[in-house]
Write a protein that holds these residues in place. Structure first.
Motif, PDB file in Angstrom:
ATOM      1  N   GLU A  16      -7.910  -3.664 -14.954  1.00  0.00           N
ATOM      2  CA  GLU A  16      -8.284  -2.346 -15.484  1.00  0.00           C
ATOM      3  C   GLU A  16      -9.712  -1.994 -15.465  1.00  0.00           C
ATOM      4  OE1 GLU A  16      -7.731   0.271 -19.571  1.00  0.00           O
ATOM      5  OE2 GLU A  16      -5.640  -0.789 -18.827  1.00  0.00           O
ATOM      6  N   THR A  17     -10.344  -0.988 -14.789  1.00  0.00           N
ATOM      7  CA  THR A  17     -11.711  -0.980 -15.151  1.00  0.00           C
ATOM      8  C   THR A  17     -12.105   0.589 -14.658  1.00  0.00           C
ATOM      9  OG1 THR A  17     -13.882  -1.787 -13.921  1.00  0.00           O
ATOM     10  CG2 THR A  17     -11.958  -1.271 -12.663  1.00  0.00           C
ATOM     11  N   CYS A  18     -13.307   0.783 -15.419  1.00  0.00           N
ATOM     12  CA  CYS A  18     -13.928   2.122 -15.112  1.00  0.00           C
ATOM     13  C   CYS A  18     -15.041   1.809 -14.001  1.00  0.00           C
ATOM     14  CB  CYS A  18     -14.627   2.592 -16.304  1.00  0.00           C
ATOM     15  SG  CYS A  18     -13.287   3.490 -17.546  1.00  0.00           S
ATOM     16  N   ASN A  19     -15.116   0.641 -13.445  1.00  0.00           N
ATOM     17  CA  ASN A  19     -16.285   0.295 -12.386  1.00  0.00           C
ATOM     18  C   ASN A  19     -15.737   0.666 -10.943  1.00  0.00           C
ATOM     19  OD1 ASN A  19     -18.345  -0.395 -10.754  1.00  0.00           O
ATOM     20  ND2 ASN A  19     -18.278  -2.633 -11.396  1.00  0.00           N
ATOM     21  N   TYR A  20     -15.712   2.026 -10.780  1.00  0.00           N
ATOM     22  CA  TYR A  20     -14.921   2.572  -9.533  1.00  0.00           C
ATOM     23  C   TYR A  20     -15.687   2.176  -8.205  1.00  0.00           C
ATOM     24  CZ  TYR A  20     -13.892   5.562 -13.445  1.00  0.00           C
ATOM     25  OH  TYR A  20     -13.449   6.169 -14.556  1.00  0.00           O
ATOM     26  N   SER A  21     -17.132   1.474  -8.387  1.00  0.00           N
ATOM     27  CA  SER A  21     -17.770   0.993  -7.233  1.00  0.00           C
ATOM     28  C   SER A  21     -17.195  -0.410  -6.769  1.00  0.00           C
ATOM     29  CB  SER A  21     -19.184   0.802  -7.390  1.00  0.00           C
ATOM     30  OG  SER A  21     -19.280  -0.072  -8.395  1.00  0.00           O
ATOM     31  N   LEU A  22     -16.079  -0.953  -7.538  1.00  0.00           N
ATOM     32  CA  LEU A  22     -15.538  -2.111  -6.720  1.00  0.00           C
ATOM     33  C   LEU A  22     -14.624  -1.849  -5.818  1.00  0.00           C
ATOM     34  CD1 LEU A  22     -14.454  -3.884 -10.229  1.00  0.00           C
ATOM     35  CD2 LEU A  22     -16.305  -4.649  -8.657  1.00  0.00           C
ATOM     36  N   SER A  54      -2.925  -0.222  -5.297  1.00  0.00           N
ATOM     37  CA  SER A  54      -2.648  -1.453  -4.690  1.00  0.00           C
ATOM     38  C   SER A  54      -4.003  -1.871  -3.905  1.00  0.00           C
ATOM     39  CB  SER A  54      -1.266  -1.410  -4.161  1.00  0.00           C
ATOM     40  OG  SER A  54      -0.196  -1.387  -4.758  1.00  0.00           O
ATOM     41  N   CYS A  55      -4.393  -3.020  -4.042  1.00  0.00           N
ATOM     42  CA  CYS A  55      -5.721  -3.344  -2.993  1.00  0.00           C
ATOM     43  C   CYS A  55      -5.639  -4.907  -2.721  1.00  0.00           C
ATOM     44  CB  CYS A  55      -6.764  -2.938  -3.973  1.00  0.00           C
ATOM     45  SG  CYS A  55      -7.074  -3.871  -5.755  1.00  0.00           S
ATOM     46  N   ARG A  56      -6.522  -5.129  -1.989  1.00  0.00           N
ATOM     47  CA  ARG A  56      -6.715  -6.452  -1.394  1.00  0.00           C
ATOM     48  C   ARG A  56      -8.297  -6.753  -1.419  1.00  0.00           C
ATOM     49  NH1 ARG A  56      -5.497  -5.445   5.102  1.00  0.00           N
ATOM     50  NH2 ARG A  56      -7.262  -4.197   5.360  1.00  0.00           N
ATOM     51  N   LYS A  57      -8.558  -7.970  -1.245  1.00  0.00           N
ATOM     52  CA  LYS A  57      -9.994  -8.217  -1.230  1.00  0.00           C
ATOM     53  C   LYS A  57     -10.442  -7.483   0.027  1.00  0.00           C
ATOM     54  CE  LYS A  57     -11.776 -11.160  -4.470  1.00  0.00           C
ATOM     55  NZ  LYS A  57     -13.031 -10.678  -5.091  1.00  0.00           N
ATOM     56  N   ASN A  62     -16.724  -9.287   0.089  1.00  0.00           N
ATOM     57  CA  ASN A  62     -15.986 -10.005  -0.716  1.00  0.00           C
ATOM     58  C   ASN A  62     -15.912  -9.620  -2.153  1.00  0.00           C
ATOM     59  OD1 ASN A  62     -13.911 -11.895  -0.011  1.00  0.00           O
ATOM     60  ND2 ASN A  62     -15.233 -13.524  -0.325  1.00  0.00           N
ATOM     61  N   SER A  63     -16.990  -8.689  -2.640  1.00  0.00           N
ATOM     62  CA  SER A  63     -17.242  -8.465  -4.081  1.00  0.00           C
ATOM     63  C   SER A  63     -16.385  -7.307  -4.156  1.00  0.00           C
ATOM     64  CB  SER A  63     -18.420  -8.250  -4.397  1.00  0.00           C
ATOM     65  OG  SER A  63     -19.227  -7.309  -3.697  1.00  0.00           O
ATOM     66  N   LYS A  64     -15.612  -6.610  -3.514  1.00  0.00           N
ATOM     67  CA  LYS A  64     -15.047  -5.246  -3.291  1.00  0.00           C
ATOM     68  C   LYS A  64     -13.633  -5.512  -2.863  1.00  0.00           C
ATOM     69  CE  LYS A  64     -18.947  -2.479  -2.614  1.00  0.00           C
ATOM     70  NZ  LYS A  64     -19.163  -1.652  -3.895  1.00  0.00           N
ATOM     71  N   PHE A  65     -12.601  -4.453  -3.386  1.00  0.00           N
ATOM     72  CA  PHE A  65     -11.262  -4.413  -2.988  1.00  0.00           C
ATOM     73  C   PHE A  65     -11.001  -3.149  -2.284  1.00  0.00           C
ATOM     74  CE2 PHE A  65     -11.395  -6.450  -7.250  1.00  0.00           C
ATOM     75  CZ  PHE A  65     -10.446  -7.603  -7.054  1.00  0.00           C
ATOM     76  N   GLU A  66     -10.363  -3.306  -1.190  1.00  0.00           N
ATOM     77  CA  GLU A  66     -10.146  -2.285  -0.358  1.00  0.00           C
ATOM     78  C   GLU A  66      -8.335  -1.792  -0.829  1.00  0.00           C
ATOM     79  OE1 GLU A  66      -9.368  -3.970   3.636  1.00  0.00           O
ATOM     80  OE2 GLU A  66     -11.195  -3.768   4.093  1.00  0.00           O
ATOM     81  N   VAL A  67      -8.563  -0.422  -1.228  1.00  0.00           N
ATOM     82  CA  VAL A  67      -7.327   0.370  -1.551  1.00  0.00           C
ATOM     83  C   VAL A  67      -6.372   0.734  -0.497  1.00  0.00           C
ATOM     84  CG1 VAL A  67      -6.496   2.173  -3.057  1.00  0.00           C
ATOM     85  CG2 VAL A  67      -8.702   1.171  -3.669  1.00  0.00           C
ATOM     86  N   TYR A  68      -5.360   0.341  -0.659  1.00  0.00           N
ATOM     87  CA  TYR A  68      -4.339   0.513   0.507  1.00  0.00           C
ATOM     88  C   TYR A  68      -3.385   1.511   0.127  1.00  0.00           C
ATOM     89  CZ  TYR A  68      -1.552  -3.449  -0.805  1.00  0.00           C
ATOM     90  OH  TYR A  68      -0.824  -4.448  -1.581  1.00  0.00           O
ATOM     91  N   VAL A  82     -11.467   7.808 -16.638  1.00  0.00           N
ATOM     92  CA  VAL A  82     -10.810   7.091 -17.217  1.00  0.00           C
ATOM     93  C   VAL A  82     -10.487   5.723 -16.454  1.00  0.00           C
ATOM     94  CG1 VAL A  82      -9.549   9.087 -18.300  1.00  0.00           C
ATOM     95  CG2 VAL A  82      -8.582   8.161 -16.311  1.00  0.00           C
ATOM     96  N   PRO A  83     -10.296   4.496 -17.255  1.00  0.00           N
ATOM     97  CA  PRO A  83      -9.827   3.479 -16.283  1.00  0.00           C
ATOM     98  C   PRO A  83      -8.855   3.473 -15.290  1.00  0.00           C
ATOM     99  CG  PRO A  83     -10.023   3.059 -18.885  1.00  0.00           C
ATOM    100  CD  PRO A  83      -9.894   4.384 -18.450  1.00  0.00           C
ATOM    101  N   VAL A  84      -9.146   2.755 -14.064  1.00  0.00           N
ATOM    102  CA  VAL A  84      -7.972   2.733 -13.246  1.00  0.00           C
ATOM    103  C   VAL A  84      -7.265   1.443 -13.291  1.00  0.00           C
ATOM    104  CG1 VAL A  84      -9.588   1.733 -11.354  1.00  0.00           C
ATOM    105  CG2 VAL A  84      -7.444   2.697 -10.773  1.00  0.00           C
ATOM    106  N   VAL A  85      -6.085   1.311 -13.161  1.00  0.00           N
ATOM    107  CA  VAL A  85      -5.157   0.026 -13.180  1.00  0.00           C
ATOM    108  C   VAL A  85      -5.175  -0.212 -11.816  1.00  0.00           C
ATOM    109  CG1 VAL A  85      -2.908  -0.793 -14.138  1.00  0.00           C
ATOM    110  CG2 VAL A  85      -4.269   0.824 -15.675  1.00  0.00           C
ATOM    111  N   TYR A  86      -5.360  -1.365 -11.456  1.00  0.00           N
ATOM    112  CA  TYR A  86      -5.256  -2.059 -10.042  1.00  0.00           C
ATOM    113  C   TYR A  86      -4.437  -3.515 -10.116  1.00  0.00           C
ATOM    114  CZ  TYR A  86      -9.207  -4.633 -11.071  1.00  0.00           C
ATOM    115  OH  TYR A  86     -10.095  -5.861 -11.812  1.00  0.00           O
ATOM    116  N   ASN A  87      -3.425  -3.516  -9.143  1.00  0.00           N
ATOM    117  CA  ASN A  87      -2.745  -4.423  -8.776  1.00  0.00           C
ATOM    118  C   ASN A  87      -3.695  -5.171  -7.439  1.00  0.00           C
ATOM    119  OD1 ASN A  87      -0.780  -4.689 -10.664  1.00  0.00           O
ATOM    120  ND2 ASN A  87       0.151  -3.035  -9.654  1.00  0.00           N
ATOM    121  N   VAL A  88      -3.882  -6.577  -7.287  1.00  0.00           N
ATOM    122  CA  VAL A  88      -4.345  -7.237  -6.353  1.00  0.00           C
ATOM    123  C   VAL A  88      -3.283  -8.025  -5.663  1.00  0.00           C
ATOM    124  CG1 VAL A  88      -6.313  -8.757  -5.559  1.00  0.00           C
ATOM    125  CG2 VAL A  88      -6.853  -7.208  -7.705  1.00  0.00           C
TER     126      VAL A  88
END
Length: 103
Positions: A16-22, A54-57, A62-68, A82-88
């Protein structure tokens, strides 16, 4: 449908993060619809965040996730701050992503 039960889950972790630039959106993803983003914003405003993206590296950074799956949710969280919840997940190919979206 045949399922490989020995290697079925590609789930790695939840965050969970508010760092949307990830997060980045792969070029092959469909364009976001403004009506879709606004619909998710309304839902989050009323009920809170109830779905993870849902995302992957990222293959290019490598420091970011691709949202699929969940681009509208990511954008809605960003706009509402607001924080985004993400599954890697790992080992999710472009072919698999296209199959998820019926392409």
């Amino acid at each position: 449908m045949k399922v490989n039960k020995n290697n079925c889950s590609k789930y790695v972790r939840t965050g969970e993060t508010c760092n949307y630039s990830l997060f980045t959106t792969p070029r092959h993803q469909h364009e976001q619809r403004e009506s879709g983003v606004k619909g998710v914003m309304n839902s989050i405003s009323t009920h809170g965040v109830i779905a993870a993206i849902s995302c992957r590296k990222s293959k290019s950074d490598n420091s970011k996730f691709e949202v699929y799956n969940g681009q509208h949710t990511l954008q809605a969280c960003r706009r509402l701050n607001v924080p985004v919840v993400y599954n890697v997940f790992e080992n999710v190919s472009n072919r698999v992503i296209m199959a998820i979206h019926g392409a």
